[in-house]
Every structure is written in structure tokens, then in C-alpha cells.
Design an enzyme around this catalytic site. Structure first.
Site, PDB file in Angstrom:
ATOM      1  N   LYS A  77       8.328  11.196  -1.309  1.00  0.00           N
ATOM      2  CA  LYS A  77       7.048  11.015  -0.554  1.00  0.00           C
ATOM      3  C   LYS A  77       6.633  10.221  -1.005  1.00  0.00           C
ATOM      4  O   LYS A  77       6.829   8.938  -2.068  1.00  0.00           O
ATOM      5  CB  LYS A  77       6.190  12.125  -0.670  1.00  0.00           C
ATOM      6  CG  LYS A  77       5.853  12.028  -2.579  1.00  0.00           C
ATOM      7  CD  LYS A  77       4.763  13.000  -3.240  1.00  0.00           C
ATOM      8  CE  LYS A  77       3.754  12.258  -4.399  1.00  0.00           C
ATOM      9  NZ  LYS A  77       3.725  13.886  -5.027  1.00  0.00           N
ATOM     10  N   TYR A 102     -11.309 -17.804   0.414  1.00  0.00           N
ATOM     11  CA  TYR A 102     -13.035 -17.109   0.795  1.00  0.00           C
ATOM     12  C   TYR A 102     -13.788 -17.047  -0.431  1.00  0.00           C
ATOM     13  O   TYR A 102     -12.855 -16.598  -1.369  1.00  0.00           O
ATOM     14  CB  TYR A 102     -12.221 -15.608   1.093  1.00  0.00           C
ATOM     15  CG  TYR A 102     -11.279 -16.331   2.787  1.00  0.00           C
ATOM     16  CD1 TYR A 102     -11.613 -17.016   3.154  1.00  0.00           C
ATOM     17  CD2 TYR A 102     -10.348 -15.115   2.750  1.00  0.00           C
ATOM     18  CE1 TYR A 102     -11.702 -16.780   5.154  1.00  0.00           C
ATOM     19  CE2 TYR A 102      -9.385 -15.548   3.830  1.00  0.00           C
ATOM     20  CZ  TYR A 102     -10.415 -15.979   4.763  1.00  0.00           C
ATOM     21  OH  TYR A 102      -9.117 -16.284   5.855  1.00  0.00           O
TER      22      TYR A 102
HETATM   23  C1  LIG Z   1       4.083  14.356  -6.309  1.00  0.00           C
HETATM   24  C2  LIG Z   1       4.159  15.548  -6.916  1.00  0.00           C
HETATM   25  C3  LIG Z   1       5.124  15.409  -7.657  1.00  0.00           C
HETATM   26  C4  LIG Z   1       5.800  14.237  -9.012  1.00  0.00           C
HETATM   27  O1  LIG Z   1       4.617  14.453  -9.777  1.00  0.00           O
HETATM   28  P1  LIG Z   1       4.731  12.669 -10.741  1.00  0.00           P
HETATM   29  O2  LIG Z   1       3.391  13.041 -11.613  1.00  0.00           O
HETATM   30  O3  LIG Z   1       5.271  11.780  -9.879  1.00  0.00           O
HETATM   31  O4  LIG Z   1       6.066  13.743 -11.582  1.00  0.00           O
HETATM   32  C5  LIG Z   1       5.127  17.221  -8.629  1.00  0.00           C
HETATM   33  N1  LIG Z   1       4.809  18.043  -7.447  1.00  0.00           N
HETATM   34  C6  LIG Z   1       4.253  18.082  -6.341  1.00  0.00           C
HETATM   35  C7  LIG Z   1       3.744  19.678  -5.945  1.00  0.00           C
HETATM   36  C8  LIG Z   1       3.915  16.563  -6.887  1.00  0.00           C
HETATM   37  O5  LIG Z   1       3.079  16.516  -4.454  1.00  0.00           O
END
Ligand SMILES: *Cc1c(COP(=O)(O)O)cnc(C)c1O
Length: 376
Positions: free
Chosen positions: A36, A268
Site C-alpha cells: 500500500k 522565505y
Molecule cells: C499496513 C498494515 C500492515 C503492515 O504494517 P507494518 O508495521 O508496516 O509492518 C499490516 N496489517 C495491516 C492491517 C496494515 O494496514
């Protein structure tokens, strides 16, 4: 390289991280790296290909559009959607052969109308209190799913709320206990769900008992530790000797070099005044690109010819200014490392996150998707 701003991703690093996870979970569990957020900034399609090549089994995405992008790229591995799929998106999610997390009856009712075989994973509420089905509603919810012959109840899962932010893992233990209770409640009703999963990176690294049938690893698959607490805990318990290799290097080029007299303000807000004649390099990257404006005035630097060039003044929308007085060889179009290594120096995502007052997760995911990811 024609772009003035690009990210290099190390294939070897990504592969090595997957091998490390495979080593600690064993051959039979499903290894599901989370891709993701543009693969935590590492490039959705690019990273997914490397992971599958390296022996990952499934891919975890947050939303339907990411699943669609993967399918359009010809990736046919199992995809698990971790986030909410809108009621109007469910038909496509099933057509794309995605499994998905469920916690609403409205979702189930819609899935019952879809052709094909929707595969669902019930999210159990164990203490994160974001999504999830409460203990008292679980049996009815599972029976509701099973009342539709076309829907397959494939998974049972939960997500830890407080595993990487602490070295005290009592809350994670409590969540695990509740998860096991939920599983038992269903078993008592004669409902056996084949794939149970709850482990993110930190849980996978620290607690083998959380591996169940699948692990959903995000941050650590990219070679970053979930937190310093997780790193410390890993030295004390869990899977000792676990090695992670960061894969992300963000680069740009010097777009101009100028000499500024002493006593001049830079940028800035006139937040920085030169105390001496200053050789300044202009870099064509800014907060639009994901170079966090919060690092202004934090002591941040970039690397040029393996040396630190301190940021001067505020981060602009498309430009930063760095001092190269002490790097006399610095010249137009020299490569600049914004994050990653150069020579003996490394700007880790963690260091950058410290400058920005945030976490490593955020700094790589925020690097604009438009910027090319080059796997090498
Ligand atoms: C993003 C996510 C993970 C992975 O988490 P990390 O801490 O990056 O390993 C696992 N399970 C769910 C439901 C997530 O949304």
C-alpha cells in the site's frame, strides 16, 4: 537519467528482506508484503514484482485502485485488500480476484450479489478500535456470511495497536489473547476458518507465536525497522540476528551554484543569515515532492560527493538551498543524495524522520508518486 529528481530502489535489498522473513516464518506460511501507499514510497508495481520474484506469496494493498494497477501490470498473485472497499467497488474487487477484509453486513449483502466466489477475512476487534467485529457480534456475523453459499470465509484477522511504540508488550499480549478467544468462539460453533493472521512487521520479528498462517509485513520488507523500540526488543527477545537492508535512495542534481556575501538572508521568512561568504547550491526538490518542510532549521543536510551539505533557510515548494562552502569541488549537475547513502555517509529514513518530527513510515510514503522509481 533525465529527471532531476528520482528514487533508486535496491532489488538486492528488497530480496534480502524477503529472505529474512522467509527464514523466520518457515516455508509453509503465507508471506504477504504490504505494498500500500505506493509500496511505502518504493513503487507499487516495481516493488511487487521484486517481492514475488523473491518468494513472497500474496500482496497486501489498501484500496481497490492499487489492486487494479497490479492486475493491469499483469500481476496475478493473490491480492488481499486491507482497507475499506466501497459498496460500489465490490463487484470489481471480486472480478479482480481479490480477497478482502470485512466487518460490515452491508458489504456482505453486496458481495452475495456478485458473480464468482468472493473470499473474505473477518476483522476481529481486539483493541485497535479502528475497524473490526466485536466479540458479541462475531458468531452472528460469521453465520450471516456463511448463509450466502457463494461467499468463502477464508480468513480471520486482527491488527496490533501498540507493538512498535513500546518495549512493553502487554497490550499486544492482550490483543493476541482476544484474537485466540474469537477463534475459539467460532470453533465452538463448528466454524473453522483456514487462514488466521495478525502479524505486522514488529509482531513477525518479535513474536513467532503471532505468525499463525500468514504474516502481513510492511515497513520491514523495505528494510526499515518499525521503531527503535522494536529494534531494541529484537535484541532481547524474539528473532535474534534478524537483519534488514534499506532499499531507498532519493536523489537529485545541483541546479545552480552561487556565492552569497556575508550578512545576506536565505529564502522565505529570512530565517537564515550568512555569517561568511557562502557557496550555495540550489537543488530542484521541495515539499511538493515530499521533501518535508518541517526539516527546515532542524540541522538537516543532503550529501554531495559523500559530504554533508547543510540545508539553509526554509524548504520551498520546488527548491531547497544547501551550503557547499566546504565542498569546493561541488559543481552544476552533481548528484545530490536527499535520503540514502553516499560514500561513508547515510541519511537514513529514521534520521530524516527525526529532522521532520515524524516516523520513517511517513517520510518514504510521502515522496511524490510522480517521481520515478528505478529498480537497480
Ligand atoms: C499496513 C498494515 C500492515 C503492515 O504494517 P507494518 O508495521 O508496516 O509492518 C499490516 N496489517 C495491516 C492491517 C496494515 O494496514
Amino acid at each position: 537519467m533525465t529527471d532531476l529528481n528520482w528514487v533508486e530502489i535496491s532489488r538486492e535489498a528488497l530480496k534480502s528482506n524477503i529472505s529474512e522473513f522467509r527464514r523466520i516464518i518457515g516455508p509453509d506460511k503465507i508471506l504477504c508484503p504490504c505494498v500500500k501507499a505506493n509500496a511505502y514510497g518504493h513503487g507499487l508495481v516495481e516493488s511487487s514484482r521484486v517481492y514475488l520474484d523473491a518468494g513472497a506469496d500474496w500482496l497486501g494493498v489498501n484500496a481497490l485502485y492499487e489492486a487494479r494497477t497490479l492486475r493491469e501490470a499483469g500481476i496475478d498473485a493473490p491480492i488481499y485488500i486491507l482497507g475499506y472497499v466501497g459498496l460500489e467497488e465490490l463487484r470489481e474487487a471480486v472480478e479482480l480476484d481479490c480477497r478482502m477484509v470485512v466487518y460490515n453486513r452491508a458489504t456482505i449483502a453486496k458481495l452475495a450479489e456478485c458473480d464468482g466466489k468472493p473470499r473474505v477475512h473477518i476483522k476481529i476487534e481486539t483493541g485497535n478500535n479502528r475497524q473490526g467485529v466485536l466479540k458479541g457480534e462475531l458468531v452472528d456475523f460469521a453465520k450471516y456470511i456463511l448463509s450466502f453459499g457463494n461467499i468463502e470465509l477464508e480468513g480471520l484477522n486482527t491488527h496490533f495497536a501498540n507493538i512498535e511504540d513500546t518495549t512493553d508488550h502487554s497490550y499486544a499480549e492482550l490483543q493476541l489473547k482476544r484474537f485466540l478467544e474469537a477463534d475459539q468462539i467460532l470453533k465452538d460453533e463448528g466454524i473453522e476458518v483456514p487462514i488466521k493472521h495478525c502479524a505486522n512487521s514488529a509482531a513477525t520479528i518479535l513474536f513467532p507465536k503471532t505468525h499463525f498462517d500468514m504474516v502481513r509485513v510492511g515497513i520491514a520488507a523495505y528494510g526499515m525497522w518499525p521503531s527503535s523500540e522494536t529494534y531494541v526488543s529484537s535484541l532481547e527477545e524474539g528473532t535474534k540476528g534478524f537483519k534488514l537492508t534499506p532499499a531507498f535512495t532519493w536523489k537529485s542534481k545541483i541546479a545552480q551554484i552561487r556565492t552569497i556575501p556575508a550578512g545576506e538572508y536565505i529564502g522565505y521568512g529570512c530565517t537564515y543569515k550568512t555569517s561568511h561568504e557562502t557557496k550555495m547550491a540550489i537543488i530542484p526538490v521541495g515539499y511538493y515532492d515530499g521533501y518535508d518542510r518541517g526539516v527546515s532549521g532542524s540541522g538537516a543536510y543532503v550529501l554531495i560527493r559523500g559530504e554533508r551539505a547543510p540545508l539553509r533557510g526554509r524548504v520551498c515548494m520546488n527548491i531547497i538551498m544547501v551550503e557547499v562552502t566546504d565542498i569546493p569541488e561541488a559543481s552544476l549537475e552533481d548528484e545530490v543524495v536527499l535520503m540514502g547513502g553516499s560514500g561513508d555517509e547515510v541519511i537514513s529514513a529514521e534520521l530524516f524522520a527525526d529532522w521532520a518530527g515524524t516516523i520513517n513510515y511517513e517520510v518514504t510514503t510521502r515522496v511524490n508518486e510522480r517521481i520515478p522509481r528505478i529498480v537497480n
